[in-house]
Design an enzyme around this catalytic site. Structure first.
Site, PDB file in Angstrom:
ATOM      1  N   CYS A  85      90.481 -80.265  28.505  1.00  0.00           N
ATOM      2  CA  CYS A  85      91.734 -80.318  27.750  1.00  0.00           C
ATOM      3  C   CYS A  85      91.561 -79.589  26.412  1.00  0.00           C
ATOM      4  O   CYS A  85      90.542 -79.755  25.733  1.00  0.00           O
ATOM      5  CB  CYS A  85      92.126 -81.769  27.506  1.00  0.00           C
ATOM      6  SG  CYS A  85      93.695 -81.944  26.613  1.00  0.00           S
ATOM      7  N   CYS A  89      91.793 -84.907  20.683  1.00  0.00           N
ATOM      8  CA  CYS A  89      91.902 -86.358  20.552  1.00  0.00           C
ATOM      9  C   CYS A  89      90.483 -86.921  20.419  1.00  0.00           C
ATOM     10  O   CYS A  89      89.669 -86.808  21.344  1.00  0.00           O
ATOM     11  CB  CYS A  89      92.607 -86.951  21.763  1.00  0.00           C
ATOM     12  SG  CYS A  89      94.237 -86.217  22.083  1.00  0.00           S
ATOM     13  N   CYS A  92      88.499 -88.977  23.155  1.00  0.00           N
ATOM     14  CA  CYS A  92      88.603 -88.576  24.557  1.00  0.00           C
ATOM     15  C   CYS A  92      87.446 -87.699  25.016  1.00  0.00           C
ATOM     16  O   CYS A  92      87.201 -86.622  24.452  1.00  0.00           O
ATOM     17  CB  CYS A  92      89.926 -87.856  24.793  1.00  0.00           C
ATOM     18  SG  CYS A  92      90.221 -87.489  26.538  1.00  0.00           S
ATOM     19  N   CYS A 128      99.709 -94.045  39.365  1.00  0.00           N
ATOM     20  CA  CYS A 128      99.938 -93.075  38.297  1.00  0.00           C
ATOM     21  C   CYS A 128      99.029 -91.861  38.458  1.00  0.00           C
ATOM     22  O   CYS A 128      97.799 -91.997  38.558  1.00  0.00           O
ATOM     23  CB  CYS A 128      99.699 -93.718  36.932  1.00  0.00           C
ATOM     24  SG  CYS A 128     100.173 -92.651  35.543  1.00  0.00           S
ATOM     25  N   CYS A 164     103.633 -90.693  36.365  1.00  0.00           N
ATOM     26  CA  CYS A 164     102.844 -89.524  35.966  1.00  0.00           C
ATOM     27  C   CYS A 164     102.497 -89.612  34.481  1.00  0.00           C
ATOM     28  O   CYS A 164     103.228 -90.205  33.686  1.00  0.00           O
ATOM     29  CB  CYS A 164     103.621 -88.220  36.212  1.00  0.00           C
ATOM     30  SG  CYS A 164     103.704 -87.714  37.937  1.00  0.00           S
ATOM     31  N   CYS A 223     106.505 -95.485  29.673  1.00  0.00           N
ATOM     32  CA  CYS A 223     105.240 -96.209  29.514  1.00  0.00           C
ATOM     33  C   CYS A 223     104.544 -95.626  28.291  1.00  0.00           C
ATOM     34  O   CYS A 223     104.228 -94.435  28.262  1.00  0.00           O
ATOM     35  CB  CYS A 223     104.373 -96.040  30.764  1.00  0.00           C
ATOM     36  SG  CYS A 223     102.688 -96.661  30.590  1.00  0.00           S
ATOM     37  N   ARG A 293     100.287-104.321  29.537  1.00  0.00           N
ATOM     38  CA  ARG A 293      99.277-104.085  30.567  1.00  0.00           C
ATOM     39  C   ARG A 293      97.872-103.986  29.984  1.00  0.00           C
ATOM     40  O   ARG A 293      97.631-103.226  29.048  1.00  0.00           O
ATOM     41  CB  ARG A 293      99.593-102.783  31.325  1.00  0.00           C
ATOM     42  CG  ARG A 293      98.689-102.556  32.547  1.00  0.00           C
ATOM     43  CD  ARG A 293      99.010-101.249  33.253  1.00  0.00           C
ATOM     44  NE  ARG A 293     100.366-101.146  33.742  1.00  0.00           N
ATOM     45  CZ  ARG A 293     100.802-101.672  34.888  1.00  0.00           C
ATOM     46  NH1 ARG A 293      99.966-102.351  35.655  1.00  0.00           N
ATOM     47  NH2 ARG A 293     102.052-101.510  35.265  1.00  0.00           N
TER      48      ARG A 293
END
Length: 352
Positions: A85, A89, A92, A128, A164, A223, A293
């Protein structure tokens, strides 16, 4: 006569009114009236001592039962595009900017279908599809479309809700995903707006917010959650809860930082269990009607006992199996836990 020297008729100073107990306030405001706590009220909850933790979790569970019901929503996730990516972040391991062990890889369509099949076999209602990208390009959207079509073609998976998480979107991409039948879109704000620039520098909190607004306007469920333990203050945790409440998401996944080798947060401390449970209780009181969650990091932060405390402390959804680059518990362990707690899994027809 100033307020400091005012006295009653018998010459005594009047008693100073006691500050209302925040959990008593929450019982009336949240449990009875369904009105979430404000930012300042959430901060008061986060400042409660360990001796009030059991009381907090008990109240949060009552709120969850009253405004959400007893069912638990189960979800599985899979990465269709891992690593590489371009964003930075700091939490990550999939960022291509950090020397982490994760390497870029794509999951083929049969692998995607098999992951959906395994998820459906647990009784999950949500599956997901996740990609480590700034936003989807034409190749990724084509892969997602083909994957959804293949999942819908299989008897075991054709009815599962597909979500997604593909990064930031344009309006055209939002419309395309809605046309594919994507049920829910995940895009986490990650942390409070005031703290975000210390966590990510390659895009803004506002860019994420704009994607979420377009998703909501297109009719998909929203979400949106984040990660606790990235150096934010208690004030910023309260700020984050209030910002999520203003967004009114359908679901909030709560993650706790897993320090990843090679990232700027590799040496951060793991969130202490009582602090994590205070966050669970406080966020439930801020978001009384939202799906809350358990997501990444709960195993490391809370262990088995803490996970049970969270499930009876406001949580009403859970990710089962592995996460994106981290192993979770075997799905059956979580299903056994729900059975032990006598918490029914939400049926598919209740999510449609």
């Amino acid at each position: 006569m100033t307020a400091a020297t005012e006295r009653t008729s018998d010459g005594a100073r009047p008693a100073t009114p006691a500050h209302p107990d925040i959990l008593a306030v929450a019982r009336d405001q949240v449990l009875e009236r369904g009105q979430g706590l404000s930012e300042q009220q959430v901060l008061e909850v986060l400042r409660l001592g360990d001796d009030r933790l059991e009381e907090l979790l008990g109240l949060a569970h009552e709120v969850r039962m009253r405004w959400c019901g007893p069912e638990v929503e189960v979800e599985g996730i899979v990465s269709v595009k891992t690593g590489g990516c371009p964003e930075d972040c700091h939490f990550c391991s999939q960022s291509g900017r950090f020397p982490t062990p994760v390497r870029s890889a794509w999951l083929d369509i049969p692998g995607l279908v098999e992951a959906a099949r395994q998820t459906a076999a647990t009784g999950a209602t949500e599956f997901c599809i996740v990609a480590a990208v700034r936003g989807p390009d034409a190749r990724l959207l084509s892969q997602v479309r083909a994957g959804i079509e293949a999942i819908r073609a299989e008897p075991e998976t054709r009815d599962i809700n597909i979500a997604c998480s593909l990064g930031m979107l344009t309006q055209e991409q939002v419309d395309e995903l809605a046309e594919m039948g994507v049920h829910r879109y995940n895009h986490n704000l990650e942390t409070a707006r005031s703290h975000f620039p210390l966590v990510v520098t390659t895009h803004t909190w506002e860019e994420r917010w704009n994607t979420l607004r377009m998703v909501r306007d297109a009719g998909m469920e929203v979400c949106c959650g984040g990660i606790i333990g990235m150096g934010e203050s208690l004030e910023q945790r309260a700020e984050f809860a209030a910002q999520l409440a203003a967004l009114e998401p359908d679901e909030v996944p709560l993650n706790f930082l897993i320090p990843q080798p090679g990232t700027p947060y590799a040496d951060y401390d793991v969130v202490e269990g009582p602090d994590a449970l205070r966050v669970v209780g406080a966020f439930r009181l801020a978001l009384p009607r939202t799906i809350l969650r358990f997501a990444g990091g709960r195993e490391l932060t809370l262990g088995d006992l803490g996970a049970k405390q969270g499930m009876v402390g406001g949580i009403n959804a859970i990710i089962v199996g592995n996460y994106l680059t981290n192993l979770g518990r075997p799905a059956q362990q979580d299903l056994d836990m729900l059975d032990e707690l006598k918490m029914p899994i939400k049926a598919l027809n209740e999510t449609l």
